[in-house]
Design a protein around this motif. Structure first.
Motif, PDB file in Angstrom:
ATOM      1  N   MET A  47      53.499 -39.166 -14.447  1.00  9.25           N
ATOM      2  CA  MET A  47      53.141 -40.578 -14.370  1.00  9.25           C
ATOM      3  C   MET A  47      51.845 -40.818 -15.119  1.00  9.25           C
ATOM      4  N   TYR A  48      51.849 -41.861 -15.937  1.00 12.26           N
ATOM      5  CA  TYR A  48      50.679 -42.249 -16.721  1.00 12.26           C
ATOM      6  C   TYR A  48      50.260 -43.657 -16.308  1.00 12.26           C
ATOM      7  N   LEU A  49      48.973 -43.841 -16.076  1.00 10.56           N
ATOM      8  CA  LEU A  49      48.417 -45.187 -15.927  1.00 10.56           C
ATOM      9  C   LEU A  49      47.673 -45.497 -17.208  1.00 10.56           C
ATOM     10  N   THR A  50      48.090 -46.553 -17.895  1.00 12.54           N
ATOM     11  CA  THR A  50      47.441 -46.922 -19.144  1.00 12.54           C
ATOM     12  C   THR A  50      46.701 -48.242 -18.970  1.00 12.54           C
ATOM     13  N   THR A  51      46.107 -48.698 -20.033  1.00 11.23           N
ATOM     14  CA  THR A  51      45.406 -49.979 -20.006  1.00 11.23           C
ATOM     15  C   THR A  51      46.356 -51.164 -19.896  1.00 11.23           C
ATOM     16  N   HIS A  52      47.674 -50.928 -20.028  1.00 11.97           N
ATOM     17  CA  HIS A  52      48.637 -52.021 -20.038  1.00 11.97           C
ATOM     18  C   HIS A  52      49.784 -51.883 -19.041  1.00 11.97           C
ATOM     19  N   ARG A  53      49.987 -50.677 -18.480  1.00 10.01           N
ATOM     20  CA  ARG A  53      51.176 -50.452 -17.658  1.00 10.01           C
ATOM     21  C   ARG A  53      51.115 -49.076 -17.006  1.00 10.01           C
ATOM     22  N   MET A  54      52.109 -48.794 -16.176  1.00  7.00           N
ATOM     23  CA  MET A  54      52.410 -47.431 -15.753  1.00  7.00           C
ATOM     24  C   MET A  54      53.609 -46.955 -16.564  1.00  7.00           C
ATOM     25  N   ILE A  55      53.657 -45.660 -16.836  1.00  4.27           N
ATOM     26  CA  ILE A  55      54.785 -45.071 -17.539  1.00  4.27           C
ATOM     27  C   ILE A  55      55.221 -43.816 -16.793  1.00  4.27           C
ATOM     28  N   TYR A  56      56.526 -43.695 -16.563  1.00  3.21           N
ATOM     29  CA  TYR A  56      57.099 -42.475 -16.005  1.00  3.21           C
ATOM     30  C   TYR A  56      57.858 -41.742 -17.104  1.00  3.21           C
ATOM     31  N   ASN A  57      57.632 -40.439 -17.216  1.00  2.00           N
ATOM     32  CA  ASN A  57      58.397 -39.574 -18.108  1.00  2.00           C
ATOM     33  C   ASN A  57      59.040 -38.464 -17.296  1.00  2.00           C
ATOM     34  N   SER A  58      60.331 -38.259 -17.486  1.00  4.32           N
ATOM     35  CA  SER A  58      61.048 -37.216 -16.764  1.00  4.32           C
ATOM     36  C   SER A  58      60.722 -35.841 -17.334  1.00  4.32           C
ATOM     37  N   LYS A  59      60.711 -34.832 -16.454  1.00  5.02           N
ATOM     38  CA  LYS A  59      60.576 -33.451 -16.901  1.00  5.02           C
ATOM     39  C   LYS A  59      61.925 -32.841 -17.251  1.00  5.02           C
ATOM     40  N   ASN A  60      62.996 -33.542 -16.887  1.00  6.18           N
ATOM     41  CA  ASN A  60      64.343 -33.049 -17.111  1.00  6.18           C
ATOM     42  C   ASN A  60      64.943 -33.753 -18.323  1.00  6.18           C
ATOM     43  N   ASN A  61      65.054 -33.048 -19.436  1.00  9.82           N
ATOM     44  CA  ASN A  61      65.573 -33.666 -20.654  1.00  9.82           C
ATOM     45  C   ASN A  61      67.037 -34.062 -20.544  1.00  9.82           C
ATOM     46  N   ALA A  62      67.725 -33.526 -19.526  1.00 14.00           N
ATOM     47  CA  ALA A  62      69.127 -33.866 -19.334  1.00 14.00           C
ATOM     48  C   ALA A  62      69.313 -35.116 -18.470  1.00 14.00           C
ATOM     49  N   ASP A  63      68.243 -35.590 -17.858  1.00  9.47           N
ATOM     50  CA  ASP A  63      68.324 -36.786 -17.015  1.00  9.47           C
ATOM     51  C   ASP A  63      68.616 -37.996 -17.889  1.00  9.47           C
ATOM     52  N   THR A  64      69.515 -38.866 -17.433  1.00 12.56           N
ATOM     53  CA  THR A  64      69.817 -40.074 -18.207  1.00 12.56           C
ATOM     54  C   THR A  64      68.657 -41.053 -18.209  1.00 12.56           C
ATOM     55  N   LEU A  65      67.727 -40.909 -17.262  1.00  7.18           N
ATOM     56  CA  LEU A  65      66.507 -41.718 -17.277  1.00  7.18           C
ATOM     57  C   LEU A  65      65.377 -40.825 -17.777  1.00  7.18           C
ATOM     58  N   ALA A 153      51.640 -38.473 -33.914  1.00  8.75           N
ATOM     59  CA  ALA A 153      50.730 -37.899 -32.926  1.00  8.75           C
ATOM     60  C   ALA A 153      49.541 -38.816 -32.707  1.00  8.75           C
ATOM     61  N   ALA A 154      49.226 -39.084 -31.450  1.00  8.83           N
ATOM     62  CA  ALA A 154      48.145 -40.013 -31.132  1.00  8.83           C
ATOM     63  C   ALA A 154      46.784 -39.347 -31.323  1.00  8.83           C
ATOM     64  N   PRO A 155      45.773 -40.097 -31.774  1.00  5.75           N
ATOM     65  CA  PRO A 155      44.412 -39.558 -31.859  1.00  5.75           C
ATOM     66  C   PRO A 155      43.811 -39.423 -30.463  1.00  5.75           C
ATOM     67  N   PRO A 156      42.789 -38.591 -30.296  1.00  8.58           N
ATOM     68  CA  PRO A 156      42.218 -38.351 -28.963  1.00  8.58           C
ATOM     69  C   PRO A 156      41.826 -39.592 -28.174  1.00  8.58           C
ATOM     70  N   PRO A 157      41.296 -40.670 -28.762  1.00  8.80           N
ATOM     71  CA  PRO A 157      40.938 -41.824 -27.923  1.00  8.80           C
ATOM     72  C   PRO A 157      42.104 -42.396 -27.125  1.00  8.80           C
ATOM     73  N   ALA A 158      43.333 -42.106 -27.524  1.00 16.26           N
ATOM     74  CA  ALA A 158      44.490 -42.639 -26.809  1.00 16.26           C
ATOM     75  C   ALA A 158      44.685 -41.981 -25.452  1.00 16.26           C
ATOM     76  N   TYR A 159      44.140 -40.791 -25.263  1.00 13.78           N
ATOM     77  CA  TYR A 159      44.284 -40.114 -23.967  1.00 13.78           C
ATOM     78  C   TYR A 159      42.943 -39.617 -23.433  1.00 13.78           C
ATOM     79  N   ALA A 160      41.850 -40.148 -23.940  1.00 14.98           N
ATOM     80  CA  ALA A 160      40.513 -39.834 -23.440  1.00 14.98           C
ATOM     81  C   ALA A 160      39.787 -41.158 -23.193  1.00 14.98           C
ATOM     82  N   PRO A 161      39.994 -41.797 -22.035  1.00 11.30           N
ATOM     83  CA  PRO A 161      39.409 -43.111 -21.775  1.00 11.30           C
ATOM     84  C   PRO A 161      37.889 -43.051 -21.695  1.00 11.30           C
TER      85      PRO A 161
END
Length: 257
Positions: A47-65, A153-161
Protein backbone atom coordinates in the motif's frame (compact mmCIF):
# COMPACT_ATOMS: atom_id res chain seq x y z
CA UNK A 1 -11.03 5.19 -8.42
CA UNK A 2 -9.74 2.81 -11.05
CA UNK A 3 -8.84 -0.86 -11.27
CA UNK A 4 -5.60 -2.21 -12.76
CA UNK A 5 -4.30 1.22 -13.81
CA UNK A 6 -1.56 1.87 -11.22
CA UNK A 7 1.04 -0.81 -11.93
CA UNK A 8 3.82 -1.22 -14.45
CA UNK A 9 5.73 -4.45 -14.87
CA UNK A 10 6.85 -5.36 -11.32
CA UNK A 11 6.16 -2.00 -9.64
CA UNK A 12 3.83 0.91 -8.99
CA UNK A 13 2.97 3.48 -11.66
CA UNK A 14 2.41 7.08 -10.53
CA UNK A 15 1.68 10.39 -12.25
CA UNK A 16 4.26 13.05 -13.06
CA UNK A 17 4.56 15.27 -10.00
CA UNK A 18 2.97 12.71 -7.65
CA UNK A 19 5.04 11.79 -4.57
CA UNK A 20 4.88 8.66 -2.42
CA UNK A 21 4.54 9.78 1.21
CA UNK A 22 4.21 6.44 3.05
CA UNK A 23 4.78 2.83 2.02
CA UNK A 24 3.74 -0.46 3.66
CA UNK A 25 4.91 -3.79 2.27
CA UNK A 26 2.49 -6.10 4.11
CA UNK A 27 -1.18 -5.20 3.73
CA UNK A 28 -4.31 -7.33 3.36
CA UNK A 29 -7.14 -5.80 1.32
CA UNK A 30 -10.74 -7.00 1.20
CA UNK A 31 -13.37 -5.56 -1.14
CA UNK A 32 -17.10 -6.00 -0.82
CA UNK A 33 -20.38 -4.54 -2.04
CA UNK A 34 -19.50 -4.87 -5.73
CA UNK A 35 -19.77 -8.03 -7.84
CA UNK A 36 -16.90 -7.23 -10.20
CA UNK A 37 -14.89 -10.44 -10.48
CA UNK A 38 -11.53 -8.83 -9.71
CA UNK A 39 -12.75 -7.79 -6.25
CA UNK A 40 -13.42 -11.34 -5.06
CA UNK A 41 -11.13 -12.91 -2.48
CA UNK A 42 -8.62 -11.59 0.04
CA UNK A 43 -5.73 -9.64 -1.48
CA UNK A 44 -2.16 -9.42 -0.20
CA UNK A 45 0.21 -6.72 -1.31
CA UNK A 46 1.70 -3.28 -0.87
CA UNK A 47 0.00 0.00 0.00
CA UNK A 48 1.25 3.44 -0.99
CA UNK A 49 0.00 6.77 0.32
CA UNK A 50 0.82 9.49 -2.17
CA UNK A 51 0.16 13.20 -2.38
CA UNK A 52 -2.97 12.44 -4.44
CA UNK A 53 -4.34 9.01 -3.48
CA UNK A 54 -3.77 5.59 -1.99
CA UNK A 55 -2.52 2.84 -4.30
CA UNK A 56 -2.65 -0.91 -3.75
CA UNK A 57 -0.30 -3.22 -5.67
CA UNK A 58 -0.68 -6.99 -5.50
CA UNK A 59 2.28 -9.23 -4.70
CA UNK A 60 0.67 -11.98 -6.76
CA UNK A 61 1.27 -11.43 -10.47
CA UNK A 62 -1.38 -14.04 -11.24
CA UNK A 63 -4.11 -12.11 -9.40
CA UNK A 64 -6.64 -10.53 -11.75
CA UNK A 65 -6.49 -7.42 -9.55
CA UNK A 66 -2.91 -6.22 -10.00
CA UNK A 67 -3.47 -2.68 -8.74
CA UNK A 68 -6.14 -0.39 -7.39
CA UNK A 69 -6.22 3.41 -7.17
CA UNK A 70 -8.05 5.24 -4.34
CA UNK A 71 -8.02 8.98 -5.29
CA UNK A 72 -8.83 11.26 -2.36
CA UNK A 73 -11.59 12.85 -4.43
CA UNK A 74 -13.36 9.46 -4.68
CA UNK A 75 -13.15 8.36 -1.02
CA UNK A 76 -16.13 8.37 1.31
CA UNK A 77 -16.94 7.25 4.87
CA UNK A 78 -13.32 6.40 5.74
CA UNK A 79 -12.69 5.43 9.37
CA UNK A 80 -9.92 3.81 11.39
CA UNK A 81 -11.35 0.92 13.43
CA UNK A 82 -9.79 -0.38 16.66
CA UNK A 83 -11.58 -3.63 17.64
CA UNK A 84 -10.83 -5.04 21.06
CA UNK A 85 -9.92 -8.57 19.97
CA UNK A 86 -8.65 -8.10 16.41
CA UNK A 87 -6.12 -6.07 14.46
CA UNK A 88 -6.81 -2.42 13.75
CA UNK A 89 -7.96 -1.67 10.21
CA UNK A 90 -9.09 1.08 7.85
CA UNK A 91 -12.45 0.87 6.13
CA UNK A 92 -14.40 3.04 3.72
CA UNK A 93 -15.82 3.16 0.25
CA UNK A 94 -14.66 4.63 -3.01
CA UNK A 95 -16.55 5.74 -6.12
CA UNK A 96 -15.57 4.50 -9.55
CA UNK A 97 -13.98 6.73 -12.17
CA UNK A 98 -15.50 6.67 -15.60
CA UNK A 99 -13.39 4.32 -17.77
CA UNK A 100 -11.86 2.95 -14.56
CA UNK A 101 -12.69 -0.70 -15.33
CA UNK A 102 -15.67 -1.00 -12.99
CA UNK A 103 -18.83 0.93 -12.19
CA UNK A 104 -20.60 2.20 -9.09
CA UNK A 105 -18.72 2.03 -5.84
CA UNK A 106 -16.94 -0.56 -3.71
CA UNK A 107 -16.28 -0.85 0.01
CA UNK A 108 -12.87 -1.80 1.32
CA UNK A 109 -11.05 -2.96 4.43
CA UNK A 110 -7.28 -2.54 4.88
CA UNK A 111 -5.41 -4.55 7.51
CA UNK A 112 -1.73 -3.78 8.09
CA UNK A 113 -0.11 -7.08 9.07
CA UNK A 114 3.05 -5.35 10.31
CA UNK A 115 1.08 -2.71 12.24
CA UNK A 116 0.55 0.96 11.57
CA UNK A 117 -3.12 1.06 10.57
CA UNK A 118 -3.85 3.98 12.89
CA UNK A 119 -0.86 6.04 11.71
CA UNK A 120 -1.49 5.27 8.04
CA UNK A 121 -5.20 6.00 8.34
CA UNK A 122 -4.68 9.29 10.15
CA UNK A 123 -2.06 10.33 7.59
CA UNK A 124 -4.37 9.45 4.72
CA UNK A 125 -7.22 11.48 6.25
CA UNK A 126 -4.89 14.45 6.78
CA UNK A 127 -3.57 14.27 3.21
CA UNK A 128 -7.12 13.99 1.89
CA UNK A 129 -8.11 17.03 3.95
CA UNK A 130 -5.24 19.08 2.53
CA UNK A 131 -6.17 18.01 -1.00
CA UNK A 132 -9.85 18.83 -0.40
CA UNK A 133 -9.01 22.54 -0.25
CA UNK A 134 -8.52 22.36 -4.01
CA UNK A 135 -11.70 20.38 -4.78
CA UNK A 136 -15.27 21.46 -5.35
CA UNK A 137 -17.72 19.98 -2.85
CA UNK A 138 -19.22 16.65 -3.98
CA UNK A 139 -17.31 16.76 -7.27
CA UNK A 140 -17.39 13.39 -9.06
CA UNK A 141 -14.10 11.60 -9.76
CA UNK A 142 -12.73 12.63 -13.16
CA UNK A 143 -12.71 9.99 -15.92
CA UNK A 144 -9.69 7.74 -16.00
CA UNK A 145 -7.42 8.59 -18.92
CA UNK A 146 -4.55 6.25 -19.84
CA UNK A 147 -1.10 7.85 -19.60
CA UNK A 148 0.09 9.58 -22.73
CA UNK A 149 3.50 8.37 -23.78
CA UNK A 150 5.83 5.83 -22.15
CA UNK A 151 6.52 5.24 -18.49
CA UNK A 152 10.02 5.20 -17.05
CA UNK A 153 11.98 4.79 -13.82
CA UNK A 154 11.01 7.50 -11.35
CA UNK A 155 13.65 9.89 -9.95
CA UNK A 156 14.28 9.76 -6.18
CA UNK A 157 12.02 12.73 -5.26
CA UNK A 158 9.04 10.60 -6.31
CA UNK A 159 9.57 8.23 -3.37
CA UNK A 160 11.51 10.43 -0.93
CA UNK A 161 9.00 12.98 0.45
CA UNK A 162 10.25 16.21 2.08
CA UNK A 163 11.24 15.63 5.72
CA UNK A 164 9.58 18.90 6.73
CA UNK A 165 6.22 17.62 5.50
CA UNK A 166 3.48 19.72 3.98
CA UNK A 167 1.97 22.98 5.32
CA UNK A 168 3.16 22.25 8.86
CA UNK A 169 2.01 18.62 8.81
CA UNK A 170 4.80 16.04 9.13
CA UNK A 171 3.66 12.54 8.09
CA UNK A 172 4.48 9.65 10.47
CA UNK A 173 7.71 8.69 8.72
CA UNK A 174 9.02 6.89 11.83
CA UNK A 175 6.07 4.49 11.77
CA UNK A 176 6.82 3.67 8.12
CA UNK A 177 10.60 4.05 7.74
CA UNK A 178 10.85 1.85 4.64
CA UNK A 179 10.74 3.21 1.12
CA UNK A 180 9.88 1.24 -2.01
CA UNK A 181 12.93 -0.01 -3.85
CA UNK A 182 14.05 2.39 -6.62
CA UNK A 183 13.53 -0.22 -9.33
CA UNK A 184 9.88 -0.64 -8.37
CA UNK A 185 8.60 2.93 -8.88
CA UNK A 186 7.70 4.14 -12.35
CA UNK A 187 6.22 7.41 -13.57
CA UNK A 188 4.29 8.45 -16.65
CA UNK A 189 4.35 11.80 -18.43
CA UNK A 190 0.74 12.54 -17.44
CA UNK A 191 0.10 14.86 -14.47
CA UNK A 192 -2.50 13.80 -11.89
CA UNK A 193 -6.08 14.37 -13.10
CA UNK A 194 -7.14 15.37 -9.58
CA UNK A 195 -5.60 17.69 -6.96
CA UNK A 196 -3.22 16.65 -4.22
CA UNK A 197 -1.94 18.03 -0.94
CA UNK A 198 0.06 20.78 -2.67
CA UNK A 199 -2.74 21.73 -5.06
CA UNK A 200 -2.28 22.47 -8.73
CA UNK A 201 -4.04 24.50 -11.39
CA UNK A 202 -6.38 22.45 -13.58
CA UNK A 203 -8.55 23.38 -16.57
CA UNK A 204 -11.96 24.73 -15.53
CA UNK A 205 -14.91 22.38 -15.43
CA UNK A 206 -13.14 19.42 -13.84
CA UNK A 207 -14.52 19.84 -10.33
CA UNK A 208 -11.37 21.51 -9.03
CA UNK A 209 -10.94 24.90 -7.47
CA UNK A 210 -7.40 25.36 -8.70
CA UNK A 211 -4.11 25.78 -6.93
CA UNK A 212 -2.59 28.49 -4.76
CA UNK A 213 -1.20 30.55 -7.60
CA UNK A 214 1.06 31.00 -10.63
CA UNK A 215 3.87 28.88 -9.17
CA UNK A 216 1.62 25.82 -9.14
CA UNK A 217 0.50 26.56 -12.67
CA UNK A 218 4.13 26.50 -13.79
CA UNK A 219 4.61 23.22 -11.94
CA UNK A 220 1.62 21.69 -13.72
CA UNK A 221 2.96 22.88 -17.06
CA UNK A 222 6.35 21.36 -16.31
CA UNK A 223 4.72 18.09 -15.32
CA UNK A 224 3.24 17.73 -18.79
CA UNK A 225 6.66 16.79 -20.16
CA UNK A 226 8.96 16.47 -17.15
CA UNK A 227 9.08 15.51 -13.50
CA UNK A 228 8.76 18.64 -11.38
CA UNK A 229 10.42 18.49 -7.96
CA UNK A 230 8.87 21.14 -5.67
CA UNK A 231 11.98 21.02 -3.46
CA UNK A 232 14.16 22.04 -6.42
CA UNK A 233 11.96 24.34 -8.51
CA UNK A 234 14.86 25.38 -10.69
CA UNK A 235 15.25 21.85 -12.12
CA UNK A 236 13.13 19.25 -13.88
CA UNK A 237 13.74 15.60 -14.70
CA UNK A 238 13.05 15.12 -18.40
CA UNK A 239 12.27 11.53 -19.44
CA UNK A 240 14.38 10.13 -22.29
CA UNK A 241 12.42 8.48 -25.10
CA UNK A 242 13.41 4.87 -24.36
CA UNK A 243 11.17 1.88 -24.88
CA UNK A 244 12.49 0.26 -21.70
CA UNK A 245 12.56 2.26 -18.46
CA UNK A 246 16.11 3.57 -17.88
CA UNK A 247 17.58 3.95 -14.45
CA UNK A 248 17.68 7.36 -12.83
CA UNK A 249 21.49 7.31 -12.95
CA UNK A 250 21.48 6.61 -16.70
CA UNK A 251 19.04 9.44 -17.29
CA UNK A 252 20.89 12.02 -15.21
CA UNK A 253 24.24 11.09 -16.72
CA UNK A 254 22.81 11.61 -20.19
CA UNK A 255 21.48 15.02 -19.15
CA UNK A 256 24.87 16.07 -17.85
CA UNK A 257 26.68 15.01 -21.07
Amino acid sequence: MSLNTAHADHGVLIHAGEVIILFSDNVVVEFYGNETQEFKGTKNGRMYLTTHRMIYNSKNNADTLRSFSFPFIALQDVTVEQPMFAANYIKGKVRAQANGNFVGEVKFKLTFKSGGAIEFGQAMLKAAHLASRHMSANAPPPPYTPPTGPWYAAPPPAYAPPPQGYYGWVPPYTAFPDQPSPNSVFVSNSPPPYPGVMGVTYPPGGGFSGGPGPTDAKAAEAAQSAYYDPNRPQTAYVPPPYDQPPTYQESTSKKEN
